[in-house]
Design a protein around this motif. Structure first.
Motif, PDB file in Angstrom:
ATOM      1  N   LEU A  55       5.210 -15.444   0.228  1.00 15.91           N
ATOM      2  CA  LEU A  55       4.823 -14.092   0.616  1.00 15.91           C
ATOM      3  C   LEU A  55       5.880 -13.083   0.174  1.00 15.91           C
ATOM      4  CD1 LEU A  55       2.790 -12.352   2.303  1.00 15.91           C
ATOM      5  CD2 LEU A  55       4.343 -12.677   4.241  1.00 15.91           C
ATOM      6  N   VAL A  56       5.409 -11.940  -0.331  1.00 17.93           N
ATOM      7  CA  VAL A  56       6.311 -10.848  -0.695  1.00 17.93           C
ATOM      8  C   VAL A  56       6.084  -9.704   0.288  1.00 17.93           C
ATOM      9  CG1 VAL A  56       6.988  -9.183  -2.469  1.00 17.93           C
ATOM     10  CG2 VAL A  56       6.224 -11.477  -3.136  1.00 17.93           C
ATOM     11  N   THR A  57       7.144  -9.224   0.918  1.00 20.93           N
ATOM     12  CA  THR A  57       7.031  -8.125   1.882  1.00 20.93           C
ATOM     13  C   THR A  57       7.376  -6.808   1.203  1.00 20.93           C
ATOM     14  OG1 THR A  57       7.654  -9.590   3.710  1.00 20.93           O
ATOM     15  CG2 THR A  57       7.825  -7.223   4.101  1.00 20.93           C
ATOM     16  N   ALA A  58       6.485  -5.836   1.313  1.00 20.60           N
ATOM     17  CA  ALA A  58       6.699  -4.503   0.737  1.00 20.60           C
ATOM     18  C   ALA A  58       6.663  -3.470   1.860  1.00 20.60           C
ATOM     19  CB  ALA A  58       5.628  -4.185  -0.303  1.00 20.60           C
ATOM     20  N   ASP A  59       7.547  -2.501   1.796  1.00 20.00           N
ATOM     21  CA  ASP A  59       7.601  -1.474   2.839  1.00 20.00           C
ATOM     22  C   ASP A  59       6.616  -0.342   2.600  1.00 20.00           C
ATOM     23  OD1 ASP A  59       9.616  -2.755   4.288  1.00 20.00           O
ATOM     24  OD2 ASP A  59      11.184  -1.903   3.014  1.00 20.00           O
ATOM     25  N   ASP A  60       6.155  -0.212   1.358  1.00 24.29           N
ATOM     26  CA  ASP A  60       5.254   0.887   1.004  1.00 24.29           C
ATOM     27  C   ASP A  60       4.164   0.357   0.080  1.00 24.29           C
ATOM     28  OD1 ASP A  60       4.300   3.280  -0.685  1.00 24.29           O
ATOM     29  OD2 ASP A  60       5.519   4.274   0.843  1.00 24.29           O
ATOM     30  N   ILE A  61       2.956   0.856   0.229  1.00 26.79           N
ATOM     31  CA  ILE A  61       1.848   0.374  -0.593  1.00 26.79           C
ATOM     32  C   ILE A  61       2.064   0.662  -2.073  1.00 26.79           C
ATOM     33  CG2 ILE A  61       0.440   2.467  -0.393  1.00 26.79           C
ATOM     34  CD1 ILE A  61      -2.022   0.580  -0.160  1.00 26.79           C
ATOM     35  N   GLU A  62       2.878   1.684  -2.371  1.00 28.83           N
ATOM     36  CA  GLU A  62       3.152   2.006  -3.771  1.00 28.83           C
ATOM     37  C   GLU A  62       4.055   0.968  -4.429  1.00 28.83           C
ATOM     38  OE1 GLU A  62       1.312   4.145  -5.096  1.00 28.83           O
ATOM     39  OE2 GLU A  62       0.539   4.892  -3.194  1.00 28.83           O
ATOM     40  N   GLU A  63       4.692   0.126  -3.625  1.00 30.54           N
ATOM     41  CA  GLU A  63       5.509  -0.956  -4.172  1.00 30.54           C
ATOM     42  C   GLU A  63       4.662  -2.163  -4.573  1.00 30.54           C
ATOM     43  OE1 GLU A  63       8.477  -2.041  -1.321  1.00 30.54           O
ATOM     44  OE2 GLU A  63       9.074   0.026  -0.924  1.00 30.54           O
ATOM     45  N   LYS A  79      -6.155   5.051   8.043  1.00 32.76           N
ATOM     46  CA  LYS A  79      -7.315   5.053   7.141  1.00 32.76           C
ATOM     47  C   LYS A  79      -6.876   5.293   5.696  1.00 32.76           C
ATOM     48  CE  LYS A  79     -11.817   7.214   6.389  1.00 32.76           C
ATOM     49  NZ  LYS A  79     -11.580   7.425   4.949  1.00 32.76           N
ATOM     50  N   SER A  80      -5.844   6.095   5.512  1.00 30.45           N
ATOM     51  CA  SER A  80      -5.391   6.422   4.162  1.00 30.45           C
ATOM     52  C   SER A  80      -4.903   5.190   3.401  1.00 30.45           C
ATOM     53  CB  SER A  80      -4.282   7.477   4.212  1.00 30.45           C
ATOM     54  OG  SER A  80      -3.133   6.967   4.877  1.00 30.45           O
ATOM     55  N   ALA A  85      -5.725   1.401  -0.972  1.00 30.69           N
ATOM     56  CA  ALA A  85      -5.931   0.020  -1.406  1.00 30.69           C
ATOM     57  C   ALA A  85      -7.149  -0.081  -2.325  1.00 30.69           C
ATOM     58  CB  ALA A  85      -6.098  -0.894  -0.198  1.00 30.69           C
ATOM     59  N   ASP A  86      -8.199   0.669  -1.992  1.00 31.57           N
ATOM     60  CA  ASP A  86      -9.389   0.694  -2.850  1.00 31.57           C
ATOM     61  C   ASP A  86      -9.051   1.269  -4.219  1.00 31.57           C
ATOM     62  OD1 ASP A  86     -11.063  -0.444  -0.990  1.00 31.57           O
ATOM     63  OD2 ASP A  86     -11.805   1.462  -0.205  1.00 31.57           O
ATOM     64  N   GLU A  87      -8.277   2.345  -4.222  1.00 33.65           N
ATOM     65  CA  GLU A  87      -7.895   2.988  -5.483  1.00 33.65           C
ATOM     66  C   GLU A  87      -7.085   2.045  -6.365  1.00 33.65           C
ATOM     67  OE1 GLU A  87      -5.764   6.451  -4.325  1.00 33.65           O
ATOM     68  OE2 GLU A  87      -7.526   7.499  -3.515  1.00 33.65           O
ATOM     69  N   LYS A  88      -6.234   1.236  -5.737  1.00 32.11           N
ATOM     70  CA  LYS A  88      -5.368   0.317  -6.481  1.00 32.11           C
ATOM     71  C   LYS A  88      -6.058  -1.026  -6.762  1.00 32.11           C
ATOM     72  CE  LYS A  88      -0.967   0.033  -5.232  1.00 32.11           C
ATOM     73  NZ  LYS A  88      -0.184   0.492  -6.386  1.00 32.11           N
TER      74      LYS A  88
END
Length: 280
Positions: A55-63, A79-80, A85-88
């Motif tokens: 597992l890789v832990t990321a602090d921000d969805i942009e990571e 919700k954002s 997540a859909d966009e990515k």
């Protein structure tokens, strides 16, 4: 040394479910890297076991890179995050605790009706940040009795009140009494989960029978710190993450030792500490 463990200690339903879902994903054969948005739970030792599995832990969805699997932890998200997540084009594994998901639904429904949301909890806790994201981050967030006393409410506005699932039950009750005096247009929803209530009540009862208490759990775990506060009101209390944190010479002074643990504390850590105490 007489050791007694609380009837309600260790993983709650939501955490056990989330950890099980995450472990299943890590054990399955697939070609996608798996990321967690934030630490799966507030327990460093447990998270390390999952990271050792891949597992890789990321602090921000942009990571998180596109076209991988992303685990939403039991605390839930705004919700954002789902929209991003859909966009990515991320494949989402949603382990949000059902009790937390229910709060999201209450907040969104009442916000869409035009009500102002009052959120009782810690504004810096991921669960509260996620809940606030279902009313466009517009909630009035209060954590303490003093903050409730200082709060000014508009008599013409309809409000909806919810609470962080791990709020101290007694503090919550006092805050509700204060808010009721400020407005008769508040729809109160006691969203403190049943597991939290039972855990806190069991800890208080056990502490009243013991010479001291050992509370096991992550230093950043909200529900663990609530247990520490409750037990300290009753008897001397040791707050630890692992047995290495125990003050051995100090705890040897007590004959009757009670043990409880936060909702993010795995059984293997609890068992290890119990065996260590018995060896003393």
């Amino acid at each position: 040394m007489n050791i007694k463990i609380s009837e309600k200690a260790g993983f709650c339903f939501g955490v056990k479910r989330a950890m099980g879902l995450a472990w299943r994903e890590l054990c399955e054969e697939h070609d996608k890297q798996i990321y967690a948005l934030g630490p799966l739970i507030h327990n460093k030792q447990a998270v390390e076991k999952y990271e050792e599995r891949g597992l890789v832990t990321a602090d921000d969805i942009e990571e998180i890179p596109s076209d991988v699997k992303m685990i939403i932890r039991s605390h839930g998200v705004s919700k954002s995050i789902y929209d991003r997540a859909d966009e990515k084009e991320l494949e989402v594994v949603d382990t949000t605790c059902p009790f937390v998901k229910k709060i999201h639904d209450i907040v969104k429904e009442n916000y869409d009706k035009g009500k102002k949301i009052i959120l009782i909890g810690d504004k810096n806790h991921p669960e509260v940040i996620g809940i606030n994201g279902w009313c466009n981050n517009s909630a009035i967030i209060i954590k303490t009795i003093d903050e409730a006393k200082e709060l000014e409410l508009d008599p013409e506005v309809d409000y909806c009140s919810v609470a962080q699932t791990t709020m101290n039950l007694e503090v919550y009750g006092n805050m509700v009494d204060i808010l009721k005096q400020k407005s008769d247009k508040i729809d109160f929803n006691n969203t403190i989960c049943s597991s939290t209530k039972a855990r806190q009540e069991a800890a208080r009862e056990l502490a009243s029978e013991m010479d001291c208490m050992v509370v096991i759990g992550g230093k950043h775990s909200s529900n663990t710190q609530k247990l520490v506060g409750i037990c300290k009101e009753v008897c001397p209390t040791f707050a630890i993450e692992t047995r290495d944190d125990l003050d051995v010479e100090e705890i040897k002074k007590y004959e009757n030792v009670g043990i409880t643990a936060g909702a993010s504390t795995p059984d293997w850590i609890i068992d290890d500490i119990i065996e260590y105490l018995k060896s003393l």
